[in-house]
Structure formats: C-alpha cells, structure tokens
Design a protein around this motif. Structure first.
Motif, mmCIF file in Angstrom:
data_model
loop_
_atom_site.group_PDB
_atom_site.id
_atom_site.type_symbol
_atom_site.label_atom_id
_atom_site.label_comp_id
_atom_site.label_asym_id
_atom_site.label_seq_id
_atom_site.Cartn_x
_atom_site.Cartn_y
_atom_site.Cartn_z
ATOM 1 N N GLU A 44 0.814 -1.218 0.000
ATOM 2 C CA GLU A 44 0.000 0.000 0.000
ATOM 3 C C GLU A 44 0.847 1.267 0.000
ATOM 4 O O GLU A 44 0.342 2.356 -0.257
ATOM 5 C CB GLU A 44 -0.916 0.028 1.230
ATOM 6 C CG GLU A 44 -2.009 -1.030 1.227
ATOM 7 C CD GLU A 44 -2.921 -0.894 2.422
ATOM 8 O OE1 GLU A 44 -2.460 -0.345 3.459
ATOM 9 O OE2 GLU A 44 -4.083 -1.315 2.343
ATOM 10 N N ILE A 86 -8.923 7.490 0.330
ATOM 11 C CA ILE A 86 -8.223 6.212 0.193
ATOM 12 C C ILE A 86 -8.654 5.199 1.253
ATOM 13 O O ILE A 86 -8.609 3.990 1.029
ATOM 14 C CB ILE A 86 -6.694 6.448 0.262
ATOM 15 C CG1 ILE A 86 -6.256 7.348 -0.895
ATOM 16 C CG2 ILE A 86 -5.932 5.137 0.214
ATOM 17 C CD1 ILE A 86 -4.810 7.796 -0.801
ATOM 18 N N LYS A 116 -9.638 9.345 -6.685
ATOM 19 C CA LYS A 116 -10.713 8.493 -6.199
ATOM 20 C C LYS A 116 -10.102 7.183 -5.705
ATOM 21 O O LYS A 116 -8.953 6.868 -6.017
ATOM 22 C CB LYS A 116 -11.724 8.215 -7.318
ATOM 23 C CG LYS A 116 -12.421 9.459 -7.845
ATOM 24 C CD LYS A 116 -13.369 9.109 -8.983
ATOM 25 C CE LYS A 116 -14.038 10.363 -9.542
ATOM 26 N NZ LYS A 116 -14.936 10.052 -10.681
ATOM 27 N N LEU A 117 -10.887 6.434 -4.973
ATOM 28 C CA LEU A 117 -10.395 5.167 -4.435
ATOM 29 C C LEU A 117 -9.932 4.230 -5.544
ATOM 30 O O LEU A 117 -8.945 3.507 -5.387
ATOM 31 C CB LEU A 117 -11.494 4.492 -3.604
ATOM 32 C CG LEU A 117 -11.141 3.136 -2.985
ATOM 33 C CD1 LEU A 117 -9.951 3.272 -2.037
ATOM 34 C CD2 LEU A 117 -12.350 2.555 -2.247
ATOM 35 N N ASP A 118 -10.619 4.267 -6.689
ATOM 36 C CA ASP A 118 -10.292 3.316 -7.751
ATOM 37 C C ASP A 118 -9.239 3.825 -8.737
ATOM 38 O O ASP A 118 -8.903 3.131 -9.692
ATOM 39 C CB ASP A 118 -11.560 2.911 -8.519
ATOM 40 C CG ASP A 118 -12.255 4.096 -9.185
ATOM 41 O OD1 ASP A 118 -11.746 5.236 -9.062
ATOM 42 O OD2 ASP A 118 -13.309 3.893 -9.817
ATOM 43 N N ASN A 119 -8.700 5.059 -8.509
ATOM 44 C CA ASN A 119 -7.680 5.537 -9.459
ATOM 45 C C ASN A 119 -6.407 6.070 -8.804
ATOM 46 O O ASN A 119 -5.426 6.346 -9.493
ATOM 47 C CB ASN A 119 -8.264 6.609 -10.382
ATOM 48 C CG ASN A 119 -8.455 7.960 -9.696
ATOM 49 O OD1 ASN A 119 -8.243 8.107 -8.491
ATOM 50 N ND2 ASN A 119 -8.874 8.956 -10.462
ATOM 51 N N TYR A 120 -6.404 6.232 -7.470
ATOM 52 C CA TYR A 120 -5.249 6.877 -6.834
ATOM 53 C C TYR A 120 -3.961 6.083 -7.017
ATOM 54 O O TYR A 120 -2.864 6.649 -7.091
ATOM 55 C CB TYR A 120 -5.518 7.127 -5.342
ATOM 56 C CG TYR A 120 -5.233 5.949 -4.445
ATOM 57 C CD1 TYR A 120 -3.979 5.779 -3.860
ATOM 58 C CD2 TYR A 120 -6.210 4.994 -4.179
ATOM 59 C CE1 TYR A 120 -3.713 4.695 -3.038
ATOM 60 C CE2 TYR A 120 -5.952 3.913 -3.368
ATOM 61 C CZ TYR A 120 -4.703 3.766 -2.795
ATOM 62 O OH TYR A 120 -4.437 2.690 -1.992
ATOM 63 N N SER A 121 -4.078 4.746 -7.100
ATOM 64 C CA SER A 121 -2.870 3.918 -7.227
ATOM 65 C C SER A 121 -2.127 4.208 -8.527
ATOM 66 O O SER A 121 -0.919 3.987 -8.624
ATOM 67 C CB SER A 121 -3.229 2.433 -7.145
ATOM 68 O OG SER A 121 -4.115 2.072 -8.190
#
Length: 378
Positions: free
Chosen positions: A139, A164, A350-355
């Motif tokens: 993470e 996150i 967003k949670l689904d794109n921050y990575s």
C-alpha cells in the motif's frame, strides 16, 4: 593520488549511503567501494539482501560516484586492503566496532593508511529495516499533490484519508494555507521515509507586492502602506538587489512561522503579541529570476535550500529597495526532482484511481538518490 576505501552492504541504496560516499570522497581523489557478498549479508543480518550482489554493484555504478567498485568477503576485508593499499579507510557511524581490528592490522602489516570516522546522516530514518518495510508494503507510496489555496497541509492529508481509506498518511514540507503547489504526501510505511525529503532544494514562484508592509511578511497579516513608487524606475535596482541574495547566507525566521523555539511555535507567540529573539539559520539561494513586474507587483522564481522562508526574502527585498514588500502569492513548483507538472489535484483522486498516481517507495528513493548524488547543496 589519494585512494580511499569504504565497505558496506549497499542494499536498497538511500540518501544515507550517498552521504557516506560523499563524505569519504572528501578524504581523497580515488574511491574504492567494497561491497559485501550475499553470504556475508545473510550471516551478519540474518536475511538475504533485497538485491543480490551483482545488482547492488550495478546500482552503485549507476550513481557514478566511485572510481572502482568490487565485491568481496567482509569477514576478511584485510585481503582487499592488502591488494588495494588505500591511503584512507573510511568507516560509517555504524562500523565503529572495526576500529580496533583495523588499527591492529595496520600496525602489524606495516601498511600506512589513515582511519577516518564519518558522521551519521539522518540515522533515525536511513535504516535498512525501515526502508525495506516501506518497499515491501504493497500500500505504501508517495502522491504528488497540487495543493489549492486556502487548504492547510493537514487538510490535504485528512482529505486523502477519506478518499483512500488509509489512516497512515503524512506529508513533507508544509505549505501555508494561502500558498499553492507541490505537496508530497506519503502513504503507509512510506510515512517513515518523509524525512529523506527534508534537505532537497525547493523551487518557488512568487508574487511580491511592493510599496506595502505586513506584520507576517505576507498578505495574511495586517497590511500597511509603505510608500508610493513607480515600478519602471525600480527595474534596474530590482535586478541588482535580487542578485545580491544569491548564495549562502543567514536568514532570520519570521515570527509568524512554525519554527519552534524553546518548545513553542513562533506563530503561537506572535499571535499573543510576543516577539522573541531568534537565531538566523543557514540557507542558500541558488538562483533568482525575475518573471516580470507590473502594477507594483514583482514576480520571481526562486531556487533555494530547505529552510528558506520566501516571506522573509520578500520582506528583505522590500527593505533593500526602500519600498517595503509583502509576499502576495506563493507556488511551490519543485522539491528536488519532483515537479509540479507531475502532481495531481485532490479532486481528481478516487479510491479506484489513486494507485495510478502513486510513486512506489523504491522508485521515489531512486529519484532521491539521483538528486543527492549530483547535489551541490550538501
């Protein structure tokens, strides 16, 4: 030629290693690095290195700091000393147990080399275990955030936590609420590494309002008219005065700052109307460029060392001009090699794109190493 020898594992290279190498280089003009073999690392540290010895040699060579890099048995470093015949053997702060053995070997072998002990560099952060934990934490990573005006650095961290869903988030290099620009945020075990960014130089773009003064040196304070002026008549004087600030110097931290004196933040005292004596800090301004002047507003770009207060610089420019000056806008555009052009706005995450925006610890450390390796500010 003065040959210097240093030894170590040099696994997961970090700025502590770079500092070790740079310190050693001060004692001579030909540097030999002896890198521990994998079997030595397993025996001394109880685990296999993250990188095997060939990769560790390769990583050191990429830094282009040493004249010769070899692997060898650290259980018998004296063999290499006999072969290389260094003039200086430099020891890191965590290698002091070797001193007595080295002295005995030197006296009995009739080799004439000096033993130099090097100073630690952020030893609380530059620990192999902490760095390995960060690298192995799936993470963990760093986000380059383009901070908007009116947000505190803590506001940014709080917002990231809500996006996150991870509590362990921190940041490097606080930006005042009225300032904008690059804020580096750390996630997970990467928070243990934020101190590695502390000494990186910073680049700012600033707007300085001439002819006014402020108790905070910026527009958030009490503004008072200082003098009337014509910007065009000041242009030549401005260029001369700005150039006078380039170089190493001492700078007095402003009362309205987060710097602690006697355990108290200066701004806490300032808000109570208390002003105390402060000691000037050592800073360096590498470059100042004028970006334009219009309607009594001077726009500049400043590349400077860590610990430089642009508010104080603005005030000092005003004092030298005899007009007074207030920092009106401030944008941080770079921290070392990390650029604002690579940063993301908070509202894009967003949670689904921050990575997709996350810089993994190993990549960030490699970038840090490159900055420290060629740095002129250490």
């Amino acid at each position: 030629m003065i040959k210097v020898l240093i030894t170590g594992t040099f696994d997961l290279l970090h700025p502590g290693h770079i500092n070790f190498i740079r310190q050693a280089l001060k004692f001579g003009d030909f540097l030999v690095i002896l890198v521990a073999r994998d079997k030595n690392v397993v025996k001394s540290k109880g685990q296999t290195p993250y990188f095997n010895e060939n990769k560790r040699l390769e990583n050191l060579e990429k830094l282009n700091l040493a004249d010769k890099i070899i692997s060898g048995d650290l259980n018998d470093p004296y063999k290499v000393i006999r072969e290389e015949r260094p003039d200086v053997v430099a020891l890191g702060y965590d290698q002091q147990t070797f001193v007595s053995g080295l002295i005995d070997f030197r006296d009995n072998s009739y080799l004439h080399f000096k033993i130099e002990r090097l100073e630690p560099f952020k030893e609380d952060i530059c620990k192999g275990k902490s760095i390995r934990k960060a690298v192995e934490d799936k993470e963990a990573g760093f986000l380059l955030i383009n901070k908007e005006e009116s947000w505190t650095s803590h506001d940014v961290v709080a917002k990231l936590r809500s996006i996150i869903g991870i509590k362990q988030i921190g940041h490097t290099g606080t930006l005042d609420p009225f300032a904008t620009g690059l804020l580096i945020c750390a996630i997970g075990q990467a928070t243990k590494l934020v101190g590695l960014f502390d000494l990186l130089p910073k680049t700012y773009e600033a707007a300085i309002r001439l002819g006014v003064e402020s108790d905070t040196y910026d527009r958030t304070g009490v503004i008072a008219q200082s003098s009337k002026l014509k910007a065009q008549s000041l242009k030549l004087k401005i260029e001369e005065i700005m150039n006078s600030f380039v170089g190493k110097q001492k700078q007095l931290p402003p009362m309205f700052s987060a710097k602690k004196v006697g355990g108290k933040k200066l701004y806490e005292l300032a808000r109570k109307g208390i002003e105390i004596e402060r000691k000037p800090g050592e800073i360096e301004i590498y470059q100042i460029d004028e970006l334009g002047i219009m309607n009594n507003e001077l726009r500049i770009r400043v590349a400077c060392s860590a610990g430089t207060y642009i508010r104080t610089l603005a005030n000092d420019i005003g004092q030298k001009l005899g007009t007074g000056a207030v920092l009106w806008e401030l944008k941080r555009t770079a921290i070392g090699d990390f650029k604002i052009s690579e940063a993301v706005q908070l509202n894009q995450l967003k949670l689904d794109n921050y990575s997709g925006y996350l810089i993994k610890p190993l990549a960030a450390i490699n970038q840090l190493n490159e900055s420290y390796a060629r740095s002129a500010w250490q």
